[in-house]
Design a protein around this motif. Structure first.
Motif: not given
Length: 168
Positions: A110-119
């Motif tokens: 699966l893809f998991r997005l990290l915004l500012d190093e947080q999931p």
């Protein structure tokens, strides 16, 4: 409790000590079984002990050529659709990014997005990811390919600035 534990341990160990028998079947073929067949002369087979190796830690790191570098599961994994030279204009802070991946995303990954190093958000298998109500300012974004909680691979991190209209 001690007797129950001993009984369970014995049940687990018994199959490991099972005997193997060799015999000749009705067609003249040699056969092996864990139970001697009825009415047929069977000989117990003596198996050699299993090989085992005990390792001793040496305290020395392995030489560089002996350490195998982890292979990437994907040749290409990167985010696209983000401006790199100017601010991202998103008046309500909502925008989408695309994932460029080669080969295609594999089965359980699966893809998991990290915004500012947080999931950010829920993991999914769609290569178009939406971000909602992101504050204005500088942010970093990356995408990970995960299998459960295991990170298989991570894209390079992209820095971008969100520009929003401020309404008093």
């Amino acid at each position: 409790m001690g007797r129950g534990f001993l009984f369970i341990l014995l049940l687990i160990a018994l199959p490991a000590a099972a005997q193997i028998y060799k015999y000749t079947d009705a067609d003249g073929n040699t056969a092996y079984s864990n139970q001697p067949p009825d009415g047929v002369k069977a000989q117990p087979v003596e198996l050699p002990p299993l090989n085992s190796v005990e390792t001793q830690p040496t305290g020395k790191p392995a030489p560089a050529e002996a350490r195998e570098q982890p292979r990437s599961a994907y040749e290409v994994l990167e985010l696209t659709g983000l401006p790199t030279t100017e601010a991202l204009r998103a008046n309500n802070g909502t925008f989408t990014v695309n994932v460029l991946i080669k080969p295609r995303l594999q089965g359980p990954h699966l893809f998991r997005l990290l915004l500012d190093e947080q999931p950010y958000g829920q993991p999914g298998n769609v290569p178009i990811l939406q971000l909602v109500n992101i504050d204005r300012g500088l942010h970093s974004l990356a995408v990970q390919v995960i299998d459960g909680e295991t990170v298989i691979q991570q894209s390079p991190t992209v820095a971008f600035t969100v520009q929003r209209v401020h309404k008093p």
